[in-house]
Design a protein around this motif. Structure first.
Motif, PDB file in Angstrom:
ATOM      1  N   GLN A 283      22.498  60.347 -11.160  1.00 47.37           N
ATOM      2  CA  GLN A 283      22.250  59.261 -10.223  1.00 47.37           C
ATOM      3  C   GLN A 283      23.195  58.077 -10.354  1.00 47.37           C
TER       4      GLN A 283
ATOM      5  N   ARG B  47      22.818  54.574  -8.499  1.00 47.98           N
ATOM      6  CA  ARG B  47      21.680  54.565  -7.596  1.00 47.98           C
ATOM      7  C   ARG B  47      20.379  54.408  -8.342  1.00 47.98           C
TER       8      ARG B  47
ATOM      9  N   ARG C  47      17.595  52.884 -10.339  1.00 48.06           N
ATOM     10  CA  ARG C  47      17.123  51.512 -10.431  1.00 48.06           C
ATOM     11  C   ARG C  47      16.686  51.234 -11.865  1.00 48.06           C
TER      12      ARG C  47
ATOM     13  N   GLU D 213      13.190  50.055 -13.123  1.00 48.85           N
ATOM     14  CA  GLU D 213      11.960  50.825 -12.923  1.00 48.85           C
ATOM     15  C   GLU D 213      11.689  51.819 -14.040  1.00 48.85           C
ATOM     16  N   PHE D 214      12.654  51.965 -14.961  1.00 52.12           N
ATOM     17  CA  PHE D 214      12.447  52.858 -16.105  1.00 52.12           C
ATOM     18  C   PHE D 214      12.822  52.092 -17.352  1.00 52.12           C
TER      19      PHE D 214
ATOM     20  N   THR E 198      18.695  53.922  -0.119  1.00 53.78           N
ATOM     21  CA  THR E 198      17.577  54.739   0.334  1.00 53.78           C
ATOM     22  C   THR E 198      17.993  55.604   1.509  1.00 53.78           C
TER      23      THR E 198
ATOM     24  N   SER F 119      13.925  61.169  -6.181  1.00 57.11           N
ATOM     25  CA  SER F 119      13.066  60.475  -7.142  1.00 57.11           C
ATOM     26  C   SER F 119      13.502  59.033  -7.317  1.00 57.11           C
ATOM     27  N   ILE F 120      14.778  58.767  -7.105  1.00 58.87           N
ATOM     28  CA  ILE F 120      15.205  57.379  -7.265  1.00 58.87           C
ATOM     29  C   ILE F 120      14.795  56.521  -6.072  1.00 58.87           C
ATOM     30  N   VAL F 121      14.499  57.147  -4.941  1.00 57.84           N
ATOM     31  CA  VAL F 121      13.941  56.386  -3.816  1.00 57.84           C
ATOM     32  C   VAL F 121      12.545  55.905  -4.193  1.00 57.84           C
ATOM     33  N   LEU F 122      11.789  56.816  -4.781  1.00 57.36           N
ATOM     34  CA  LEU F 122      10.403  56.485  -5.119  1.00 57.36           C
ATOM     35  C   LEU F 122      10.303  55.647  -6.382  1.00 57.36           C
ATOM     36  N   GLY F 123      11.339  55.680  -7.193  1.00 59.72           N
ATOM     37  CA  GLY F 123      11.322  54.876  -8.411  1.00 59.72           C
ATOM     38  C   GLY F 123      10.152  55.255  -9.293  1.00 59.72           C
TER      39      GLY F 123
ATOM     40  N   ASP G  59      22.409  49.080  -3.671  1.00 63.66           N
ATOM     41  CA  ASP G  59      22.536  48.710  -2.270  1.00 63.66           C
ATOM     42  C   ASP G  59      23.734  47.813  -2.036  1.00 63.66           C
TER      43      ASP G  59
END
Lengths: 260, 586, 114
Positions: A186, A189, A191, A194-195, B301, B356-360, C90
């Motif tokens: 990823q 991308r 985030r 979030e982890f 996204t 899965s990275i969209v949903l985080g 983004d």
């Protein structure tokens, strides 16, 4: 399993083979200068780089060029040594998100990272690996980085760390997140907020933003201080199909037979 | 959906058959109802809950039973409804959209056994098996294990000749349906035929407590948790020679006659699972404010959802060709189905990571509106069976390249339009004995030049020009592949591995691209239909080409916009994320 | 048989390649955002901003790594506080060049063209 210093193309790969055989993964680091060929126009270099050779003409920054050549040579040599094949027989390809992989060979997963003059390569016979390296004292605190990178739980845990060790802890968290993100292909991308990861003194686990663990023991995360100055992290995924029972003379890469 | 105009005799009947397929799918979808309705006893939420409890939903099994679902796996001539493999896949997708465990446990695991009986069983064995399935019975099967295995595929059986029968011994650790199957299809080594030769046996499952037979305890799995997976153990269990399927030692041939069907159909059905994962991610994105990080308007996204939709369309085009090739190009279907078995699990695993990275953080939620996603993540790999499952497929593709490195079409001429048309009925009957005969050429990849020429036709707008550019690039990749295959074949000394495996990977991607171009070229869609315009093919080809060459230029923004619009429409209308745009639920 | 030539290729970078074929671009970068990008990137890289022209690629020409991206985002946030709500991906995903980044900034902060 500790990262292993590879001093150049002539060094023995036995320790790496043994690491992959016994623990399933190996992390290798090397100096760019030890892996830079004298002649960038050499035919053999073109053969080893394969499709990547075309990219040489597009990289203008000399430092980036040196690093590109050395890293691909290191990765293909290491992978070739483990697979029992010459590096030019392997094709290094990239997923759409940029993740490197050995085309047609999913028995061995690879990852690549670099900082300054050091390269790091990760290899695993499990399903996936991601590695990252950063200067252990790279300045991250005070630039607003922690807000972009940390979960609320991690921010709190960071405040509990003694001030002079805080930047180093942030670097550790950063490299773990980069390693995981690269393992799942990823990159950017992902985030990062979030982890999260658990503080240093416990077994490193993947955490939700509130600090509760994400279920599932398929991922393992490790960090090491390497060469006294660098933080290296690795994320390895083993989905537990029983792994590949790779022992003895059984070839990694299956031989074609007349059977269907 | 457009229907092809055709004047061949029997077309009216075939057309009725296609209408029949659509009607059955609609009935099944209606029976299952809306995925996202929390009040639906067969909605996604219920399947997630049942999965958490490691069981099937009784209401779902009842629905399938009332539908006479097993008839979908029984050939028409034996009283069932099985006629076209691509039609079977479409029907199965309705189940896989809800629950992979249901799809496997109620259907596919039985079909994996039955398919061997249909192609290799005696009249009596076929009749008995058809009767069993039509009355709702299940089967389990144990294929011969590959040379190197992981746990799930470990172990096997031996059959020692004993008088006019055999003594069956051995164990298999993990068979789906083993506890509920009335009939078992097993492959066992019969020593006198050679150390590696297998024979196939079709036996009634022994009653619990029968001497020499043991059902091993249920195994827990990380995915398809509703499935009942048990091991079986035989110890000198007597079987008669009437229970032999085919002759000694036909095992390898019988399995080889099943692979083109199972390797094409299995992953293709699993696209239903991926559909639901994408749908869940779209739901998540749609539920966020436009300026939020997760919103559809944000580049990250938007890119993730578009890439996933493009990949699903590409996978479906490839699977369509492979399932129709079983009928139209039997000698080539072994290779084409191996391409599907190799490529689809890889693509879908990556798609799920990307989504899965969209949903985080919600991507691993086990409850709530988006819990269906992490269930898909756990279910999908179980359909592909990990890296070992792909080795045999890759070996098959490699063998094809070494045998036919020029990758030209057969002398008999190009594959017709029928290979590429999703709704077109009227396929010839399956001839399993042709599956194991050597192919005379490569119709799909060998036909790429013609599709490239078609794409380069002058005129057309921005998207047509982008498609021409991508088609051209794909043609260049094929040239490169042919060159590398020729070089490998003529090389003196050394082994073809591992280099040939990289070529097998590239071949698979080129085949996928050729399938997309073929579906575009031969479409009969019109109006607002997604297939009527080039946008989907542009986006799908961009994804394929990027995997072949990272320097591939991005598709035009217009293509992204059109596909995004379609993505949202299909979410709002509840239509499937594949070539068919099937109405879901209601 | 000649084949139509594809636009000059660009390379992927933690994401798909960026530069679109010429003539297919969004509106040319607004001077304000381009100036902002050049100045903030210059600050992070320690280079004079005059050297940072729009066609320079972040990876192959400037050798930007992911830590620098975070620093750049933080710097840009000081200028455009609304960027704080926007994720790193983004801002940067698909931006191969400084010009692409300026375009993206224009979209994200909704400045008028002109």
């Amino acid at each position: 399993m500790r990262p292993w210093l590879c001093r150049g193309p002539g060094a023995s790969w036995d320790p790496v083979r043994e690491q992959v055989r016994s623990s399933g993964a190996s992390v290798i680091y090397a100096a760019i200068s030890d892996w830079l060929p004298d002649d960038l126009g050499d035919d053999r270099l073109a053969a080893v780089l394969g499709r990547d050779h075309a990219r040489l003409g597009r990289i203008t920054k000399p430092q980036a060029l040196r690093r590109f050549v050395a890293s691909r040579l290191l990765l293909k040599s290491a992978a070739g040594a483990v697979l029992g094949t010459a590096p030019e027989e392997l094709e290094l390809a990239y997923k759409p998100g940029g993740r490197p992989y050995l085309r047609g060979i999913d028995q061995l997963d690879v990852s690549l990272s670099h900082t300054e003059e050091l390269l790091v390569v990760g290899l695993t016979r499990h399903s996936r690996i991601g590695v990252d390296i950063e200067l252990a004292d790279r300045r991250m605190l005070g630039l607003g980085t922690e807000r972009q990178v940390c979960t609320p739980y991690e921010l709190e845990a960071l405040q509990q760390v003694v001030e002079e060790l805080r930047n180093g802890e942030l670097v550790r968290l950063w490299t773990l997140k980069e390693a995981y993100s690269k393992a799942i292909g990823q990159g950017l991308r992902f985030r990062f907020t979030e982890f999260g990861f658990s503080p240093r003194d416990r077994q490193v686990q993947l955490l939700r933003p509130d600090g509760s663990p994400v279920a599932g023991g398929e991922w393992s995360f490790t960090s090491w201080l390497v060469a006294g100055r660098y933080m290296v992290s690795a994320a390895v995924h083993d989905p537990g199909f029983g792994g590949r029972p790779h022992t003895g003379d059984a070839p990694f890469v299956p031989r074609l037979s007349t059977a269907r | 959906m457009a229907m092809a105009a055709d004047t061949t005799p029997g077309h009216g009947y075939a057309q009725t058959a296609e209408t029949g397929v659509q009607e059955r799918i609609a009935r099944l979808e209606h029976g299952f109802g809306d995925l996202d309705d929390p009040g639906n006893p067969l909605g996604a939420e219920q399947f997630v809950r049942a999965d958490g409890e490691r069981r099937m939903l009784p209401a779902a099994e009842q629905l399938l039973e009332d539908f006479g679902f097993n008839a979908e796996f029984v050939p028409e001539e034996l009283g069932g409804r099985l006629r076209r493999l691509d039609a079977l896949v479409r029907v199965m997708r309705t189940v896989f959209r809800r629950d992979a465990a249901l799809g496997l446990g109620y259907g596919m695991s039985t079909y994996l056994a039955a398919v061997v009986v249909w192609s290799g069983g005696s009249v009596h064995q076929r009749r008995r098996t058809a009767d069993l399935l039509l009355s709702g019975g299940r089967m389990a099967c144990a294929y011969p294990q590959p040379a190197e295995g992981n746990d799930f595929l470990h172990n096997g059986f031996t059959a020692v000749p004993d008088g006019d029968g055999y003594l069956l011994s051995g164990r298999k650790e993990a068979l789906n349906n083993a506890a509920r199957a009335a009939s078992l299809l097993l492959f066992a080594r019969v020593g006198r035929s050679g150390p590696d030769a297998h024979s196939a046996f079709l036996i009634d499952t022994p009653q619990s407590g029968t001497p020499g037979f043991r059902l091993l305890p249920r195994r827990s799995t990380t995915g398809i948790r509703g499935c009942l997976v048990h091991g079986l153990e035989f110890t000198r269990y007597r079987v008669s020679d009437r229970e032999l399927l085919g002759a000694e030692p036909d095992g390898a041939e019988l399995a080889a006659r099943a692979f083109p069907v199972t390797r094409a159909a299995g992953p293709s059905m699993a696209l239903g699972c991926a559909d639901t994962a994408l749908r869940t991610a779209v739901a998540f994105a749609r539920s966020h404010r436009s300026r939020s990080r997760a919103s559809l308007r944000m580049p990250r996204t938007r890119a993730a959802l578009l890439d996933a939709f493009s990949d699903l369309l590409m996978c479906d085009a490839l699977a369509l060709v492979a399932t129709r090739a079983v009928h139209l190009l039997p000698r080539e279907s072994a290779t084409l189905s191996a391409v599907v078995k190799y490529l689809l699990p890889m693509f879908l695993t990556e798609t799920l990571y990307d989504l899965s990275i969209v949903l985080g953080a919600e991507s691993y939620a086990r409850q709530g509106a988006y819990a269906a996603f992490q269930k898909s993540v756990r279910d999908l790999p179980m359909i592909g069976l990990g890296p070992v499952g792909s080795e045999a497929s890759r070996a098959a593709i490699a063998a094809h390249l070494l045998r036919l490195p020029a990758l030209r079409g057969p002398d008999s001429g190009p594959a017709g339009a029928a290979l590429f048309q999703p709704f077109e009925p009227g396929l010839p009957d399956v001839r399993p004995w042709e599956f194991t005969l050597p192919a005379e050429g490569d119709s799909l990849v060998g036909g790429l030049e013609a599709s490239v020429e078609h794409a380069r036709a002058p005129g057309g707008g921005e998207l047509e020009r982008a498609l021409a550019g991508y088609a051209d690039a794909l043609g260049t990749e094929l040239d490169r592949l042919r060159h590398d295959c020729a070089a490998l074949v003529s090389r003196r000394g050394g082994r073809p591995e591992p280099r040939v495996y990289a070529l097998a990977d590239r071949y698979s991607l080129i085949a996928a691209g050729a399938a997309c171009l073929g579906v575009w070229r031969h479409h009969t869609a019109s109006g607002d239909d997604l297939l009527a315009g080039p946008a989907w093919a542009v986006m799908a080809l961009a994804r394929v080409l990027r995997r072949l060459d990272p320097a591939t230029p991005r598709p035009p923004r217009l293509g992204e916009e059109q596909l995004l619009s379609e993505l949202v429409d299909r979410f709002d209308d509840a239509r499937s994320y594949d070539l068919y745009a099937t109405l879901i639920g209601r | 048989m000649t084949r139509p030539t594809l636009p000059p290729p660009v390379l992927p970078w933690a994401g798909p390649p960026a530069t679109r074929p010429a003539g297919d671009r969004a509106d040319a970068p607004v001077p304000a955002t381009l100036r902002a990008v050049r100045e903030e990137v210059a600050r992070v890289l320690g280079q004079p901003s005059q050297e940072l022209t729009p066609e320079l690629r972040l990876e192959d020409d400037l050798d930007v790594d992911s830590v620098m991206l975070i620093e750049m985002k933080c710097c840009l946030e000081h200028r455009y506080p609304e960027l704080a709500e926007v994720s790193l991906a983004d801002v940067f995903l698909g931006c191969g060049t400084l010009g692409d980044l300026a375009d993206r900034l224009t979209e994200l902060v909704g400045l008028p063209v002109g």
